[in-house]
Design a protein around this motif. Structure first.
Motif, PDB file in Angstrom:
ATOM      1  N   VAL A   1      50.436  42.406  48.422  1.00 54.90           N
ATOM      2  CA  VAL A   1      51.747  41.773  48.285  1.00 54.90           C
ATOM      3  C   VAL A   1      51.583  40.262  48.199  1.00 54.90           C
ATOM      4  CG1 VAL A   1      53.942  41.331  49.453  1.00 54.90           C
ATOM      5  CG2 VAL A   1      53.000  43.639  49.411  1.00 54.90           C
ATOM      6  N   ARG A   2      50.742  39.711  49.049  1.00 55.89           N
ATOM      7  CA  ARG A   2      50.479  38.265  49.015  1.00 55.89           C
ATOM      8  C   ARG A   2      49.902  37.855  47.670  1.00 55.89           C
ATOM      9  NH1 ARG A   2      45.525  35.234  51.023  1.00 55.89           N
ATOM     10  NH2 ARG A   2      44.719  37.337  50.928  1.00 55.89           N
ATOM     11  N   ALA A   3      48.965  38.642  47.125  1.00 57.59           N
ATOM     12  CA  ALA A   3      48.372  38.319  45.827  1.00 57.59           C
ATOM     13  C   ALA A   3      49.434  38.302  44.736  1.00 57.59           C
ATOM     14  CB  ALA A   3      47.275  39.323  45.493  1.00 57.59           C
ATOM     15  N   MET A   4      50.358  39.267  44.770  1.00 59.10           N
ATOM     16  CA  MET A   4      51.407  39.322  43.747  1.00 59.10           C
ATOM     17  C   MET A   4      52.394  38.169  43.903  1.00 59.10           C
ATOM     18  SD  MET A   4      52.134  43.424  43.203  1.00 59.10           S
ATOM     19  CE  MET A   4      52.107  43.899  44.942  1.00 59.10           C
ATOM     20  N   VAL A   5      52.677  37.777  45.143  1.00 58.06           N
ATOM     21  CA  VAL A   5      53.563  36.629  45.365  1.00 58.06           C
ATOM     22  C   VAL A   5      52.910  35.358  44.837  1.00 58.06           C
ATOM     23  CG1 VAL A   5      54.624  35.161  47.131  1.00 58.06           C
ATOM     24  CG2 VAL A   5      54.741  37.647  47.348  1.00 58.06           C
ATOM     25  N   PHE A   6      51.623  35.154  45.134  1.00 61.82           N
ATOM     26  CA  PHE A   6      50.924  33.957  44.661  1.00 61.82           C
ATOM     27  C   PHE A   6      50.844  33.943  43.143  1.00 61.82           C
ATOM     28  CE2 PHE A   6      48.246  32.957  48.710  1.00 61.82           C
ATOM     29  CZ  PHE A   6      49.421  32.836  49.423  1.00 61.82           C
ATOM     30  N   ASN A   7      50.629  35.107  42.537  1.00 63.28           N
ATOM     31  CA  ASN A   7      50.607  35.180  41.078  1.00 63.28           C
ATOM     32  C   ASN A   7      51.958  34.800  40.496  1.00 63.28           C
ATOM     33  OD1 ASN A   7      51.451  37.388  38.743  1.00 63.28           O
ATOM     34  ND2 ASN A   7      49.514  36.344  38.332  1.00 63.28           N
ATOM     35  N   ARG A   8      53.026  35.262  41.138  1.00 61.25           N
ATOM     36  CA  ARG A   8      54.364  34.942  40.656  1.00 61.25           C
ATOM     37  C   ARG A   8      54.629  33.450  40.734  1.00 61.25           C
ATOM     38  NH1 ARG A   8      57.290  37.612  37.332  1.00 61.25           N
ATOM     39  NH2 ARG A   8      56.513  39.463  38.400  1.00 61.25           N
ATOM     40  N   LEU A   9      54.055  32.772  41.728  1.00 61.70           N
ATOM     41  CA  LEU A   9      54.255  31.334  41.892  1.00 61.70           C
ATOM     42  C   LEU A   9      53.356  30.517  40.958  1.00 61.70           C
ATOM     43  CD1 LEU A   9      54.447  31.176  45.799  1.00 61.70           C
ATOM     44  CD2 LEU A   9      56.347  30.885  44.203  1.00 61.70           C
ATOM     45  N   CYS A  10      52.155  31.013  40.695  1.00 64.16           N
ATOM     46  CA  CYS A  10      51.174  30.229  39.925  1.00 64.16           C
ATOM     47  C   CYS A  10      51.164  30.584  38.439  1.00 64.16           C
ATOM     48  CB  CYS A  10      49.773  30.440  40.505  1.00 64.16           C
ATOM     49  SG  CYS A  10      49.572  29.888  42.211  1.00 64.16           S
ATOM     50  N   GLU A  11      51.185  31.862  38.131  1.00 69.55           N
ATOM     51  CA  GLU A  11      51.068  32.300  36.734  1.00 69.55           C
ATOM     52  C   GLU A  11      51.739  33.660  36.575  1.00 69.55           C
ATOM     53  OE1 GLU A  11      47.511  33.250  33.532  1.00 69.55           O
ATOM     54  OE2 GLU A  11      47.115  31.892  35.197  1.00 69.55           O
ATOM     55  N   PRO A  12      53.063  33.702  36.522  1.00 70.57           N
ATOM     56  CA  PRO A  12      53.787  34.973  36.509  1.00 70.57           C
ATOM     57  C   PRO A  12      53.305  35.896  35.391  1.00 70.57           C
ATOM     58  CG  PRO A  12      55.299  33.128  36.765  1.00 70.57           C
ATOM     59  CD  PRO A  12      53.965  32.538  36.458  1.00 70.57           C
ATOM     60  N   THR A  13      53.079  37.146  35.755  1.00 65.06           N
ATOM     61  CA  THR A  13      52.611  38.112  34.778  1.00 65.06           C
ATOM     62  C   THR A  13      52.907  39.511  35.287  1.00 65.06           C
ATOM     63  OG1 THR A  13      50.691  38.829  33.486  1.00 65.06           O
ATOM     64  CG2 THR A  13      50.291  38.230  35.773  1.00 65.06           C
ATOM     65  N   SER A  14      52.527  40.535  34.523  1.00 67.60           N
ATOM     66  CA  SER A  14      52.747  41.921  34.900  1.00 67.60           C
ATOM     67  C   SER A  14      51.722  42.351  35.942  1.00 67.60           C
ATOM     68  CB  SER A  14      52.637  42.819  33.673  1.00 67.60           C
ATOM     69  OG  SER A  14      51.302  42.767  33.161  1.00 67.60           O
ATOM     70  N   LYS A  15      51.867  43.601  36.421  1.00 67.52           N
ATOM     71  CA  LYS A  15      50.902  44.106  37.407  1.00 67.52           C
ATOM     72  C   LYS A  15      49.500  44.181  36.803  1.00 67.52           C
ATOM     73  CE  LYS A  15      54.026  44.649  40.538  1.00 67.52           C
ATOM     74  NZ  LYS A  15      55.101  44.014  39.718  1.00 67.52           N
ATOM     75  N   LEU A  16      49.405  44.618  35.536  1.00 66.16           N
ATOM     76  CA  LEU A  16      48.101  44.612  34.879  1.00 66.16           C
ATOM     77  C   LEU A  16      47.599  43.189  34.710  1.00 66.16           C
ATOM     78  CD1 LEU A  16      48.546  47.386  32.143  1.00 66.16           C
ATOM     79  CD2 LEU A  16      47.119  47.482  34.191  1.00 66.16           C
ATOM     80  N   GLY A  17      48.527  42.267  34.443  1.00 67.16           N
ATOM     81  CA  GLY A  17      48.146  40.864  34.329  1.00 67.16           C
ATOM     82  C   GLY A  17      47.638  40.308  35.639  1.00 67.16           C
ATOM     83  N   VAL A  18      48.156  40.815  36.744  1.00 68.22           N
ATOM     84  CA  VAL A  18      47.673  40.369  38.061  1.00 68.22           C
ATOM     85  C   VAL A  18      46.193  40.695  38.215  1.00 68.22           C
ATOM     86  CG1 VAL A  18      47.863  40.748  40.544  1.00 68.22           C
ATOM     87  CG2 VAL A  18      49.921  40.514  39.181  1.00 68.22           C
ATOM     88  N   LEU A  19      45.798  41.865  37.748  1.00 71.51           N
ATOM     89  CA  LEU A  19      44.383  42.247  37.835  1.00 71.51           C
ATOM     90  C   LEU A  19      43.513  41.268  37.059  1.00 71.51           C
ATOM     91  CD1 LEU A  19      44.637  46.124  37.378  1.00 71.51           C
ATOM     92  CD2 LEU A  19      44.440  44.832  39.508  1.00 71.51           C
ATOM     93  N   ARG A  20      43.943  40.895  35.863  1.00 67.55           N
ATOM     94  CA  ARG A  20      43.165  39.930  35.071  1.00 67.55           C
ATOM     95  C   ARG A  20      43.195  38.558  35.736  1.00 67.55           C
ATOM     96  NH1 ARG A  20      45.848  42.963  30.970  1.00 67.55           N
ATOM     97  NH2 ARG A  20      47.538  41.422  30.897  1.00 67.55           N
ATOM     98  N   TRP A  21      44.337  38.187  36.298  1.00 63.41           N
ATOM     99  CA  TRP A  21      44.474  36.882  36.963  1.00 63.41           C
ATOM    100  C   TRP A  21      43.561  36.789  38.174  1.00 63.41           C
ATOM    101  CZ3 TRP A  21      46.859  35.898  41.866  1.00 63.41           C
ATOM    102  CH2 TRP A  21      47.064  34.543  42.148  1.00 63.41           C
ATOM    103  N   LEU A  22      43.421  37.873  38.934  1.00 65.06           N
ATOM    104  CA  LEU A  22      42.561  37.863  40.122  1.00 65.06           C
ATOM    105  C   LEU A  22      41.106  37.605  39.771  1.00 65.06           C
ATOM    106  CD1 LEU A  22      44.080  40.812  42.204  1.00 65.06           C
ATOM    107  CD2 LEU A  22      44.108  38.369  42.787  1.00 65.06           C
ATOM    108  N   GLU A  23      40.714  37.924  38.532  1.00 66.56           N
ATOM    109  CA  GLU A  23      39.332  37.682  38.111  1.00 66.56           C
ATOM    110  C   GLU A  23      39.071  36.214  37.799  1.00 66.56           C
ATOM    111  OE1 GLU A  23      38.767  40.194  34.782  1.00 66.56           O
ATOM    112  OE2 GLU A  23      38.693  42.072  35.952  1.00 66.56           O
ATOM    113  N   THR A  24      40.125  35.408  37.726  1.00 64.69           N
ATOM    114  CA  THR A  24      39.970  33.990  37.366  1.00 64.69           C
ATOM    115  C   THR A  24      40.246  33.047  38.531  1.00 64.69           C
ATOM    116  OG1 THR A  24      42.286  33.734  36.663  1.00 64.69           O
ATOM    117  CG2 THR A  24      40.715  34.559  35.032  1.00 64.69           C
ATOM    118  N   VAL A  25      40.588  33.599  39.704  1.00 65.87           N
ATOM    119  CA  VAL A  25      40.938  32.752  40.841  1.00 65.87           C
ATOM    120  C   VAL A  25      40.100  33.151  42.051  1.00 65.87           C
ATOM    121  CG1 VAL A  25      43.302  32.422  40.019  1.00 65.87           C
ATOM    122  CG2 VAL A  25      42.800  34.286  41.614  1.00 65.87           C
TER     123      VAL A  25
END
Length: 231
Positions: free
Chosen positions: A110-134
């Motif tokens: 949940v925290r990861a999805m909240v941070f993604n929404r604040l930094c680089e909003p994207t879909s759930k699949l996009g969250v997986l790709r975003w986690l690989e860059t942070v």
């Protein structure tokens, strides 16, 4: 023994030299091998010699390969993580979402999805790709799309408990922080879930809630313990 570069006639030569003492005990040097002109030598000429010396010493002859990886973003997440901890949101979520049946860390997702929404909003699949860059502090080593969806399900199933616990944990810290941005009020932030007589939009919108709240500007008011002005 050691290598030496000697110069003669404007050219440089690579030599293998040995130090020794003569009969009188005086230090001297003598050339053991000449490898030729330095500008004519290449790695294919010297690598066999280097590998042979390595083998004689019992060392590996393989050359280690250096791999370069893309740097991961961290600055904005570091600031958000500090605020998340200071507001007590981590403890609050873990208290509200605790379960012995889950095999994954729902509060962390949940925290990861909240941070993604604040930094680089994207879909759930996009969250997986975003986690690989942070570089997210205390993040699970592996995250799947199914786990993100199940974390959201757990959040919605316990929304009342989450809102109550998070509000209780965050309120003391929030009152001490001057907020100058435009905020979307949470349901339940005021008695009856209303802001100025109008119901607010929140996570319950996914459960059929039809209310709407315009953005409000919050400010710190030590006398009234917070106030909301229409933007």
């Amino acid at each position: 023994m050691f290598t030496r570069i000697s110069r003669s006639g404007g050219r440089a030569y690579l030599q293998l030299v040995e130090s020794y003492r003569n009969e009188e005990g005086q230090p001297r040097q003598r050339v053991i091998a000449n490898f030729g002109r330095l500008d004519k030598l290449s790695s294919k000429d010297l690598d066999p010699l280097i590998d042979g010396l390595q083998r004689a010493l019992g060392r590996s002859t393989s050359t280690p390969r250096v791999a370069f990886e893309t740097a991961r973003a961290f600055g904005d997440l570091f600031a958000l993580h500090g605020l998340w901890q200071e507001l007590g949101l981590d403890r609050a979520l873990r208290r509200a979402l605790r379960s012995t049946r889950r095999r994954f860390d729902a509060p962390a997702l949940v925290r990861a999805m909240v941070f993604n929404r604040l930094c680089e909003p994207t879909s759930k699949l996009g969250v997986l790709r975003w986690l690989e860059t942070v570089s997210l502090p205390d993040a699970p080593e592996t995250v799947t799309h199914d786990q993100l969806l199940r974390a959201m399900d757990a959040l919605m199933e316990h929304i009342d408990a989450v809102e109550a616990v998070v509000a209780g944990a965050a309120a003391p810290a929030a009152r001490s922080i001057a907020v100058g941005g435009v905020l979307r009020p949470h349901h339940g932030a005021h008695p009856g879930g209303r802001h100025g007589g109008r119901r607010c939009a929140c996570l319950r919108a996914q459960q059929g809630h039809r209310g709407h709240c315009p953005p409000v500007r919050a400010r710190c008011d030590p006398d009234r313990r917070g106030a909301a002005d229409r933007a």
